[in-house]
Design a protein around this motif. Structure first.
Motif, PDB file in Angstrom:
ATOM      1  N   GLY A 131     -46.609 -37.253 -74.805  1.00 58.19           N
ATOM      2  CA  GLY A 131     -45.869 -38.280 -73.670  1.00 58.19           C
ATOM      3  C   GLY A 131     -44.957 -39.061 -74.725  1.00 58.19           C
ATOM      4  O   GLY A 131     -44.107 -39.788 -74.092  1.00 58.19           O
ATOM      5  N   THR A 132     -44.750 -38.921 -75.994  1.00 59.86           N
ATOM      6  CA  THR A 132     -43.550 -39.378 -76.608  1.00 59.86           C
ATOM      7  C   THR A 132     -42.413 -38.582 -76.769  1.00 59.86           C
ATOM      8  O   THR A 132     -42.621 -37.229 -76.909  1.00 59.86           O
ATOM      9  N   VAL A 133     -41.088 -39.216 -76.635  1.00 62.67           N
ATOM     10  CA  VAL A 133     -40.079 -38.414 -77.199  1.00 62.67           C
ATOM     11  C   VAL A 133     -39.775 -38.831 -78.341  1.00 62.67           C
ATOM     12  O   VAL A 133     -39.733 -39.757 -79.166  1.00 62.67           O
ATOM     13  N   LYS A 134     -39.457 -37.604 -79.231  1.00 64.63           N
ATOM     14  CA  LYS A 134     -39.280 -37.698 -80.642  1.00 64.63           C
ATOM     15  C   LYS A 134     -37.861 -37.071 -80.875  1.00 64.63           C
ATOM     16  O   LYS A 134     -37.711 -35.959 -80.665  1.00 64.63           O
ATOM     17  N   VAL A 135     -37.245 -37.680 -81.565  1.00 64.64           N
ATOM     18  CA  VAL A 135     -35.862 -37.162 -82.019  1.00 64.64           C
ATOM     19  C   VAL A 135     -36.175 -36.908 -83.438  1.00 64.64           C
ATOM     20  O   VAL A 135     -36.467 -37.592 -84.416  1.00 64.64           O
ATOM     21  N   LEU A 136     -35.826 -35.604 -83.829  1.00 65.99           N
ATOM     22  CA  LEU A 136     -36.323 -34.909 -85.135  1.00 65.99           C
ATOM     23  C   LEU A 136     -34.883 -34.441 -85.743  1.00 65.99           C
ATOM     24  O   LEU A 136     -34.152 -34.044 -85.370  1.00 65.99           O
ATOM     25  N   THR A 137     -34.842 -34.621 -87.145  1.00 65.78           N
ATOM     26  CA  THR A 137     -33.881 -33.836 -87.854  1.00 65.78           C
ATOM     27  C   THR A 137     -34.458 -33.012 -88.982  1.00 65.78           C
ATOM     28  O   THR A 137     -35.648 -33.221 -89.376  1.00 65.78           O
TER      29      THR A 137
ATOM     30  N   GLU B  39     -38.524 -42.421 -82.164  1.00 73.07           N
ATOM     31  CA  GLU B  39     -39.762 -42.245 -81.273  1.00 73.07           C
ATOM     32  C   GLU B  39     -39.902 -43.110 -80.215  1.00 73.07           C
ATOM     33  O   GLU B  39     -39.743 -44.484 -80.251  1.00 73.07           O
ATOM     34  N   TYR B  40     -40.064 -42.665 -78.899  1.00 74.71           N
ATOM     35  CA  TYR B  40     -40.204 -43.755 -77.758  1.00 74.71           C
ATOM     36  C   TYR B  40     -41.748 -43.188 -76.967  1.00 74.71           C
ATOM     37  O   TYR B  40     -41.454 -42.018 -76.953  1.00 74.71           O
ATOM     38  N   PRO B  41     -42.559 -43.855 -76.534  1.00 73.11           N
ATOM     39  CA  PRO B  41     -42.375 -45.301 -76.780  1.00 73.11           C
ATOM     40  C   PRO B  41     -42.705 -45.594 -78.397  1.00 73.11           C
ATOM     41  O   PRO B  41     -43.487 -44.885 -78.926  1.00 73.11           O
TER      42      PRO B  41
ATOM     43  N   THR C 232     -37.781 -47.697 -86.965  1.00 72.73           N
ATOM     44  CA  THR C 232     -36.408 -47.069 -87.089  1.00 72.73           C
ATOM     45  C   THR C 232     -36.372 -46.598 -88.431  1.00 72.73           C
ATOM     46  O   THR C 232     -35.709 -45.619 -88.704  1.00 72.73           O
ATOM     47  N   LYS C 233     -37.000 -47.295 -89.184  1.00 78.26           N
ATOM     48  CA  LYS C 233     -36.789 -46.864 -90.897  1.00 78.26           C
ATOM     49  C   LYS C 233     -37.913 -46.296 -91.448  1.00 78.26           C
ATOM     50  O   LYS C 233     -37.872 -45.427 -92.625  1.00 78.26           O
TER      51      LYS C 233
END
Length: 813
Positions: free
Chosen positions: A260-266, A279-281, A586-587
């Protein structure tokens, strides 16, 4: 001569063949074993099966140049090809893409509704990861970007309204090895003012605040320096959100995880793994309505927590029931509105069109049921206006649900209605505080002026006495040889202690960045007069660090004593302290597991040097995340030796009536009885190790519900065989699990109640460096669990920078 034409013919054939690698045509279908490659080689399309579920196969798109197979789109996620059949992926003469099994049954198809045959139609895989059906005239009649699965790629546009005919939500996998449609989905609602939701079935799980009208909604910067832009554009009457990345950025994607989490990945090419960028939440109270009606999640706190809006109080022991008004509204025209800046606006609003700010305020003021309003003048912002409306007036007629105060990102003013008595009470409270404060200030000023001359004479004598001690003090048999720096030079170096130069602050004062006359960058620790660190602690820190030389200890360069000022000059470390990364949502992605493990081993080596390898045995007594500094390569350096003690000869432990340190990191025997030894530092190291693995503070009770602290939580997971759940989610998928669980094991050995049960630092370093070394079973840390009735006291004391307790004399920091 004829032989010359043979290689030319072969070359032309190969060129034609390569050009067709990114295209499917009615005469060139795709079979199992075939792969379609985009023109630049970035993405591939083909048949595949999951590693742990080879019975079924699918057609999908994945990154072609990344060794870790990563799927970004799947055609037949709910209609797999069974093991008893094979498949064929083909473009039909009617310009549709169709997936057939070996019996000719259709498992998946597009529906373009083109009845006549269109010559020259082809399906092309683009370097963006988009699969398009393109007519011979260049028109795209279908694209996979309009039918996403669980992944959003750069340059993919998503509609911001569920009423849009192109709207299709992103839907997570059902599990790690089950890519069928799961319970969680990501999309928008049907309101005229766009909002983004994560849904768990039909229930909201997380929400992005209502769009403010900004063209560029957010700008994010990764640890590699790459930027990701979140922009909104209007196409006719519809709004779309698009994510783009800066040139030269590594591969980047946003994935709706099955949890259920949105992960922005690089993509991290060095570690060959995906790093979590966002990551959200991002934390527990960021979930939808987690703080209840009229409560809000304060994300600006070091540990985000639920709070009540001004004029409200908690309706129960926790925030599941939300908050209630302290004073009921009178609805007689005397109620007032207060401004709450930087808020995430609540859900369930009413959008009123074509209103000025005053008209919007009056809409709410004139209705007793209206509890709040928010306003945005879109034309003045240079924003996209709503269709036929250059303003955005939102009012809330019922409960305020899912409100927040984010640390960054989208926020705005929320105007909250409160009763006149609440507003008056607030003014009276301010007067009660201000007037006595002014009176006290006048009295103190008189006392100060009367004592100033006497104090100067006394301080001069103290400083002279301290300088004699510093100049004469020897560690081992060598002089300190530490230079004294002039106060004027420090003023110049720090731009008169400018707020812009401040690096941080703690219990004993503030730290500033400075540049000395020779161009050297330094960190200047300015001890505050009310800090509690007096002459003895200052002298202690100077003489201890002066002769300690180790790569994992911070280096002291000089000191300064001037009237009331006591200053220490350290080497400058650009990445500041460990806690600034570890506990920041964020860090923390900059601390991948390799970096965290390097930090753990570096701290252990530094402590080993203090306990065993330096000239004397030194006990730090205040080891914690904020006292671990990081250099440019993220190597750790132990700092802040103001509370350290030296053991000489055969001395093994000592006792004190003045317990100093930070509650939570203190060993039981030290915090309760005042006894300390090298094993006290071992205990603090164990707490710090568990924090590094989990990304949680020792004082994170709301993140470990039902447990008084992180140690009790870690032990519970360990004995239940669920220690994997302790690992920080930002590193869980890319870390070697055996190594991480070994660190959890070592951490639990370090926090055992009895000092003799804790391993010495030499053994700990060996355990960390040798993965084959056998580890004893840890004992249950009963020190915390037997005091479960003190949990509320723990919560009270944990977050403070200075504590005074009645154990003996506790001076926590």
């Amino acid at each position: 001569m004829d032989m010359i034409y043979v290689p030319v013919f072969i070359l032309l054939f190969l060129i034609c063949f390569c050009k067709s690698d990114d295209r499917l045509t009615p005469t060139k279908p795709l079979y199992p074993g075939d792969t379609l490659i985009s023109d630049g080689g970035i993405f591939a399309l083909g048949f595949f099966s999951l590693k742990n579920s080879s019975a079924n196969s699918y057609v999908g798109i994945w990154y072609n140049q990344i060794p870790e197979r990563t799927y970004v789109w799947v055609a037949n996620r709910d209609s797999p090809i069974t093991s008893s059949s094979s498949g064929k992926f083909v473009v039909t003469n009617n310009s549709d893409l169709v997936l057939l099994d070996s019996k000719g049954s259709t498992l998946w198809t597009t529906s373009n509704n083109i009845t006549s045959e269109a010559a020259g139609t082809a399906a092309t895989l683009l370097d963006t990861g988009n699969l398009v059906i393109r007519l011979s005239n260049g028109t795209d009649i279908w694209q996979s970007f309009h039918y996403p699965t669980d992944t959003l790629l750069p340059n993919m546009s998503a509609p911001l309204s569920s009423k849009n005919k192109l709207y299709r939500p992103f839907v997570a996998w059902r599990g790690p090895d089950d890519l069928s449609t799961g319970d969680y989905s990501l999309g928008s609602d049907s309101s005229l003012v766009p909002q983004v939701f994560i849904w768990n079935g039909t229930r909201p799980y997380w929400r992005r605040a209502a769009w403010t009208g900004a063209l560029v909604n957010n700008v994010y910067q990764s640890n590699t320096g790459s930027f990701m832009f979140e922009t909104v554009e209007r196409r006719g009457a519809e709004f779309y959100i698009t994510y783009t990345v800066s040139n030269g950025s590594p591969n980047m994607r946003a994935k709706l995880h099955y949890t259920g989490t949105v992960k922005v990945l690089t993509w991290n090419s060095k570690s060959s793994s995906w790093d979590v960028f966002m990551e959200y939440p991002s934390h527990s109270c960021d979930s939808y309505a987690s703080c209840g009606p009229f409560g809000y999640c304060d994300g600006t706190e070091a540990i985000p927590t639920c709070k009540c809006l001004d004029g409200f109080e908690s309706a129960g022991r926790n925030y599941s029931l939300g908050c209630r008004r302290k004073k009921e509204l009178k609805c007689d025209g005397t109620d007032s509105f207060i401004t709450l800046p930087g808020m995430k606006t609540p859900d369930k609003f009413l959008y009123i069109r074509n209103r000025s700010f005053d008209q919007c305020a009056e809409e709410c003021r004139s209705k007793c049921s209206c509890n709040a309003y928010a306003y945005a003048n879109l034309s003045s912002l240079g924003s996209l206006d709503m269709v036929g409306d250059s303003s955005r007036c939102l009012v809330w007629m019922g409960e305020l649900v899912d409100t927040g105060k984010p640390a960054g990102g989208v926020s705005e003013n929320l105007y909250l209605r409160i009763s006149s008595s609440s507003a008056n009470e607030k003014k009276i409270l301010i007067l009660k505080i201000v007037l006595p404060a002014v009176a006290c200030l006048l009295v103190l000023t008189c006392i100060y002026l009367g004592c100033k001359s006497q104090g100067k004479r006394r301080r001069k004598g103290q400083n002279t006495h301290m300088l004699k001690h510093l100049n004469a003090y020897k560690l081992g048999n060598e002089d300190t040889e530490l230079p004294s720096v002039g106060f004027e030079e420090i003023l110049t170096a720090t731009n008169n202690f400018s707020a812009c130069n401040m690096l941080g602050k703690g219990g004993f004062g503030k730290v500033y960045k400075g540049i000395l006359e020779d161009g050297m960058e330094v960190a200047v620790k300015r001890l505050s007069m009310g800090s509690g660190q007096g002459i003895e602690e200052f002298r202690n820190e100077v003489v201890l660090i002066a002769k300690l030389q180790h790569r994992n200890l911070v280096r002291l360069l000089g000191y300064c004593i001037h009237e009331d000022e006591k200053l220490l000059i350290y080497e400058y470390l650009p990445n500041r302290s460990l806690d600034a990364f570890l506990f920041d949502a964020t860090k923390k992605i900059m601390l991948d597991w390799l970096s965290r493990f390097m930090v753990i081993k570096g701290i252990a080596r530094g402590l080993l040097y203090l306990h065993q390898d330096s000239r004397l045995t030194i006990i730090h007594r205040d080891l914690k995340a904020s006292n671990i500094l990081l250099d440019a390569q993220m190597s750790p350096k132990i700092s802040d030796f103001g509370m350290a003690r030296i053991f000489g000869g055969n001395e093994q432990q000592a006792n004190t009536n003045r317990v100093v340190g930070t509650y939570g990191y203190m060993s039981p025997e030290y915090g309760m009885e005042g006894y300390f030894s090298v094993k006290s530092d071992t205990y603090s190291f164990g707490v710090l190790l568990l924090e590094i693995v989990s990304g949680l503070r020792i004082s994170s009770p709301h993140l470990t519900m039902g447990f008084p602290n992180l140690i009790a939580y870690a032990w519970s997971l360990w004995v239940d065989g669920n220690a994997r759940e302790l690992v920080d989610r930002s590193v869980l998928e890319s870390c070697p699990l055996d190594e991480v669980l070994r660190c959890v094991h070592i951490g639990l050995l370090c926090v055992q109640d009895h000092p003799n049960a804790r391993p010495p630092m030499s053994s700990i370093v060996f355990m960390l460096e040798n993965e084959t070394a056998l580890l004893p079973a840890p004992e249950k840390p009963t020190y915390f669990t037997i005091r479960s009735h003190e949990a509320e006291d723990w919560r009270k004391y944990m977050g403070r920078s200075e504590n005074n307790m009645s154990i003996t004399t506790l001076e926590g920091r």
